[in-house]
Motif scaffolding. Structure first.
Motif, short mmCIF file in Angstrom:
data_model
loop_
_atom_site.label_atom_id
_atom_site.label_comp_id
_atom_site.label_asym_id
_atom_site.label_seq_id
_atom_site.Cartn_x
_atom_site.Cartn_y
_atom_site.Cartn_z
N ILE A 26 0.90 -1.11 -0.31
CA ILE A 26 0.35 0.09 -0.28
C ILE A 26 0.74 1.12 -0.37
O ILE A 26 -0.04 2.12 -0.89
N MET A 27 2.34 1.34 0.41
CA MET A 27 2.65 2.53 0.61
C MET A 27 3.47 3.10 -0.82
O MET A 27 3.90 4.01 -0.39
N VAL A 28 3.70 1.82 -1.35
CA VAL A 28 4.02 1.73 -2.68
C VAL A 28 3.23 2.53 -3.37
O VAL A 28 3.00 3.51 -3.96
N GLN A 29 1.94 1.60 -3.27
CA GLN A 29 1.12 2.66 -4.44
C GLN A 29 0.45 4.11 -3.79
O GLN A 29 -0.19 4.67 -5.21
N TRP A 30 0.82 4.44 -2.48
CA TRP A 30 0.80 5.74 -2.19
C TRP A 30 1.86 6.62 -2.18
O TRP A 30 1.65 7.69 -1.74
N ASP A 31 2.57 6.38 -2.46
CA ASP A 31 4.34 7.31 -2.50
C ASP A 31 4.27 7.66 -1.35
O ASP A 31 4.84 8.49 -1.60
N LYS A 32 4.38 6.92 -0.55
CA LYS A 32 4.75 6.78 1.14
C LYS A 32 6.00 6.19 0.99
O LYS A 32 6.21 5.62 2.08
N GLN A 33 7.24 6.64 0.74
CA GLN A 33 8.15 6.13 1.00
C GLN A 33 9.07 6.12 2.70
O GLN A 33 9.22 4.72 2.96
#
Length: 199
Positions: free
Chosen positions: A114-121
């Motif tokens: 989910i963090m990749v999909q939301w660009d939350k590195q």
């Protein structure tokens, strides 16, 4: 329209896993199931070749409605008062299986996805640091594999692996490599390759 109960403690384990894994899909299914019209055949809404379709737009929802529901769901799971995401030790974070009060590879790997999909590195890296520190075996017969369940303090409940966790760790790391490159704190591609080599 809420797709999750207000109190996350009322979720059973299976629903927690599904919520973590398919955040965007759950939103899409809940909104699509409530649509009053069938998906449109309007060619202006069809994506170009190689682009992903937006089924919610095709079902008649506006981009603003879609974004609002996704943002609400992300907030509820990762930032709100009944969240499942917890930051600890300044640079680590875990996703709790609320009902069982532990941390599982399914939840951690789904959270990374989910963090990749939301660009939350930054959130991705906090989850990955916790995973590497407490869940991933460093050496021995299980080298590079993960303990499928840990206490929220990091102590392993069981050293054995659950294959869905490993597969989603690999997938999320490969996506992270593509999204953010490999020149920062983590070489995501090398991390994924290490797990693949072990498997």
């Amino acid at each position: 329209m809420n797709i999750l109960p207000k109190n996350a403690n009322t979720l059973n384990t299976d629903n927690m896993k599904k919520a973590k894994l398919i955040l965007a899909c759950a939103v899409a299914m809940s909104m699509t199931s409530c649509a009053n019209e069938t998906p449109t055949n309007d060619p202006s809404l069809k994506p170009e070749p190689g682009k992903t379709r937006n089924l919610l737009l095709e079902a008649g929802y506006t981009q603003e409605q879609i974004d609002a529901k996704l943002n609400e769901t992300f907030y509820n799971l990762f930032e709100g008062p009944n969240k499942i995401y917890f930051e600890v030790e300044d640079s680590l974070a875990y996703i709790s299986d609320i009902k069982n009060h532990d941390v599982r590879t399914e939840g951690m790997s789904y959270g990374l996805m989910i963090m990749v999909q939301w660009d939350k590195q930054e959130m991705f890296n906090k989850l990955w640091r916790w995973t590497k520190k407490y869940m991933q075996h460093q050496g021995g017969n299980r080298d590079a594999y993960f303990a499928w369940s840990c206490k929220i303090t990091g102590e392993q409940n069981s050293p054995g692996s659950a294959s869905d966790g490993e597969l989603y760790f690999i997938t999320s790391l490969l996506l992270a490599s593509n999204q953010w490159g490999n020149d920062g704190e983590f070489n995501y591609l090398a991390e994924a390759q290490r797990i693949l080599n072990a498997m």
